[in-house]
Design a protein around this motif. Structure first.
Motif, short mmCIF file in Angstrom:
data_model
loop_
_atom_site.label_atom_id
_atom_site.label_comp_id
_atom_site.label_asym_id
_atom_site.label_seq_id
_atom_site.Cartn_x
_atom_site.Cartn_y
_atom_site.Cartn_z
N LEU A 168 -68.18 11.36 -90.88
CA LEU A 168 -68.18 12.79 -91.18
C LEU A 168 -68.95 13.60 -90.14
CD1 LEU A 168 -67.30 14.91 -93.28
CD2 LEU A 168 -69.47 14.50 -94.46
N GLU A 169 -70.06 13.05 -89.65
CA GLU A 169 -70.89 13.82 -88.73
C GLU A 169 -70.23 14.07 -87.38
OE1 GLU A 169 -74.50 11.73 -88.20
OE2 GLU A 169 -73.60 9.92 -87.34
N GLN A 170 -69.18 13.31 -87.07
CA GLN A 170 -68.46 13.52 -85.82
C GLN A 170 -67.09 14.17 -86.01
OE1 GLN A 170 -68.76 10.33 -82.83
NE2 GLN A 170 -70.03 9.20 -84.29
N ASN A 171 -66.76 14.47 -87.28
CA ASN A 171 -65.48 15.09 -87.58
C ASN A 171 -65.64 16.61 -87.56
OD1 ASN A 171 -63.56 16.39 -89.68
ND2 ASN A 171 -62.62 14.40 -89.31
N THR A 172 -64.78 17.29 -86.82
CA THR A 172 -64.89 18.75 -86.70
C THR A 172 -63.72 19.47 -87.38
OG1 THR A 172 -63.72 18.70 -84.58
CG2 THR A 172 -66.12 18.56 -84.51
N VAL A 173 -62.88 18.72 -88.09
CA VAL A 173 -61.67 19.29 -88.68
C VAL A 173 -61.82 19.55 -90.18
CG1 VAL A 173 -59.20 18.95 -89.03
CG2 VAL A 173 -60.28 18.08 -86.96
N LEU A 174 -62.45 18.62 -90.90
CA LEU A 174 -62.56 18.71 -92.35
C LEU A 174 -63.42 19.92 -92.76
CD1 LEU A 174 -61.54 16.95 -94.74
CD2 LEU A 174 -63.82 15.93 -94.81
N LYS A 175 -62.86 20.77 -93.61
CA LYS A 175 -63.54 21.99 -94.04
C LYS A 175 -63.93 21.96 -95.51
CE LYS A 175 -62.83 23.61 -89.94
NZ LYS A 175 -63.94 23.57 -88.95
N SER A 176 -63.19 21.21 -96.34
CA SER A 176 -63.45 21.15 -97.77
C SER A 176 -63.54 19.69 -98.22
CB SER A 176 -62.32 21.86 -98.54
OG SER A 176 -62.49 21.73 -99.94
N LEU A 177 -64.65 19.34 -98.90
CA LEU A 177 -64.88 17.95 -99.30
C LEU A 177 -65.50 17.91 -100.70
CD1 LEU A 177 -65.06 14.90 -98.61
CD2 LEU A 177 -67.30 15.37 -97.60
N ASP A 178 -64.87 17.17 -101.62
CA ASP A 178 -65.39 17.02 -102.98
C ASP A 178 -65.75 15.56 -103.21
OD1 ASP A 178 -65.97 16.98 -105.66
OD2 ASP A 178 -64.21 18.13 -106.29
N LEU A 179 -67.05 15.31 -103.36
CA LEU A 179 -67.55 13.96 -103.61
C LEU A 179 -68.28 13.88 -104.95
CD1 LEU A 179 -68.87 12.97 -100.06
CD2 LEU A 179 -66.80 12.15 -101.19
N GLY A 180 -67.92 14.75 -105.86
CA GLY A 180 -68.54 14.74 -107.18
C GLY A 180 -68.25 13.45 -107.93
N LEU A 181 -69.18 13.08 -108.83
CA LEU A 181 -69.02 11.91 -109.69
C LEU A 181 -68.76 10.64 -108.87
CD1 LEU A 181 -69.19 11.78 -112.82
CD2 LEU A 181 -66.72 11.53 -112.84
N ASN A 182 -69.58 10.44 -107.83
CA ASN A 182 -69.43 9.26 -107.00
C ASN A 182 -70.67 8.37 -106.99
OD1 ASN A 182 -66.96 8.65 -105.10
ND2 ASN A 182 -67.00 10.86 -105.37
N GLY A 183 -71.63 8.65 -107.86
CA GLY A 183 -72.83 7.82 -107.92
C GLY A 183 -73.63 7.83 -106.63
N LEU A 184 -73.71 8.97 -105.98
CA LEU A 184 -74.38 9.05 -104.68
C LEU A 184 -75.91 8.97 -104.81
CD1 LEU A 184 -72.33 11.96 -103.05
CD2 LEU A 184 -71.98 9.50 -102.83
N LYS A 185 -76.44 9.44 -105.92
CA LYS A 185 -77.89 9.51 -106.15
C LYS A 185 -78.54 10.35 -105.05
CE LYS A 185 -77.92 5.12 -108.63
NZ LYS A 185 -78.54 3.78 -108.76
N ASP A 186 -79.84 10.37 -105.03
CA ASP A 186 -80.54 11.21 -104.04
C ASP A 186 -80.34 10.70 -102.62
OD1 ASP A 186 -81.48 12.85 -106.02
OD2 ASP A 186 -83.48 11.97 -106.10
N THR A 189 -76.83 11.51 -101.33
CA THR A 189 -76.68 12.96 -101.16
C THR A 189 -77.38 13.42 -99.89
OG1 THR A 189 -76.58 13.26 -103.56
CG2 THR A 189 -77.06 15.20 -102.22
N TRP A 190 -78.60 12.93 -99.66
CA TRP A 190 -79.33 13.33 -98.45
C TRP A 190 -78.66 12.82 -97.19
CZ3 TRP A 190 -82.39 17.20 -98.18
CH2 TRP A 190 -83.18 17.56 -99.27
N THR A 191 -78.10 11.61 -97.27
CA THR A 191 -77.40 11.05 -96.10
C THR A 191 -76.21 11.91 -95.72
OG1 THR A 191 -78.05 8.79 -96.68
CG2 THR A 191 -76.14 9.04 -95.23
N LEU A 192 -75.44 12.30 -96.72
CA LEU A 192 -74.27 13.15 -96.46
C LEU A 192 -74.67 14.54 -96.01
CD1 LEU A 192 -72.15 11.95 -99.48
CD2 LEU A 192 -71.42 11.83 -97.10
N ALA A 193 -75.73 15.06 -96.59
CA ALA A 193 -76.21 16.37 -96.18
C ALA A 193 -76.62 16.37 -94.72
CB ALA A 193 -77.37 16.81 -97.06
N GLY A 194 -77.25 15.27 -94.29
CA GLY A 194 -77.66 15.16 -92.90
C GLY A 194 -76.48 15.14 -91.94
N ALA A 195 -75.35 14.59 -92.40
CA ALA A 195 -74.17 14.52 -91.55
C ALA A 195 -73.52 15.88 -91.37
CB ALA A 195 -73.15 13.55 -92.15
#
Length: 203
Positions: free
Chosen positions: A174-192, A195-201
């Motif tokens: 994700l951190e190198q993808n420049t095309v994706l504009k909308s992403l829904d990862l709700g209810l995926n058991g990401l925990k804190d 979530t922080w890993t994805l936020a960093g990307a």
């Protein structure tokens, strides 16, 4: 449409009665349009999925395909994935609640590595429907897809069990993808941590 109906009856081991045929045809015609084929919640299984894939290869005329709320499972998804390698017309694909697992998910995201037309993909959940469970084991394939796909702008993986482990691999793509504009990862058991890993990307 008769091709889909016959395949559906085989999937469900139902007798192809006239009453069932008329009900199926009416539902599909009511929900579809010139540009979008809607087969949502029509009882399709793997054989019907193959019939849909065959039609779209022969006649690539639809921009949208809604297969939400069916039972394609891995077998049906694998066949549809082969279609996505060839289709040049489909922009939107709805696969909510189809009981797609690791094998089908891997086939799907592998097919999108070279697909240059599909912009919207939904693997989420319909109310009261089955979940897709692509899960963390397909995260590596998703990462590779994100690194090379140049078309997909909207992706829903709501309720697919990505987990903390899967989120790390997904984030690296994700951190190198420049095309994706909308992403829904709700209810995926990401925990804190996830979530922080994805936020960093996304920073």
């Amino acid at each position: 449409l008769m091709r889909f109906f016959r395949a559906k009856c085989l999937d469900l081991r139902l007798k192809a009665t006239e009453e069932r045929r008329e009900r199926f045809m009416e539902l599909v015609r009511k929900n579809s349009s010139e540009s979008t084929l809607s087969l949502r919640e029509t009882g399709l299984g793997a054989l019907a999925g193959a019939a849909v894939a065959s039609l779209l290869i022969e006649q690539p005329i639809f921009q949208g395909l809604d297969l939400g709320g069916n039972g394609l499972k891995d077998e049906g998804m694998t066949v549809l994935a082969e279609m996505l390698k060839q289709d040049t017309a489909l922009f939107s694909l709805d696969l909510k609640s189809n009981d797609i697992g690791v094998e089908g998910g891997a086939a799907l995201f592998n097919s999108l590595k070279g697909n240059v037309t599909l912009t919207e993909l939904d693997l989420g959940i319909l109310s009261g429907g089955n979940r897709n469970r692509v899960g963390s084991k397909v995260a590596g394939v998703m990462k590779d897809m994100l690194l090379c796909n140049s078309a997909l702008t909207s992706l829903s993986l709501y309720g697919n069990g990505l987990g903390v482990e899967g989120s790390a691999e997904f984030a690296s793509g994700l951190e190198q993808n420049t095309v994706l504009k909308s992403l829904d990862l709700g209810l995926n058991g990401l925990k804190d941590d996830g979530t922080w890993t994805l936020a960093g990307a996304l920073v």
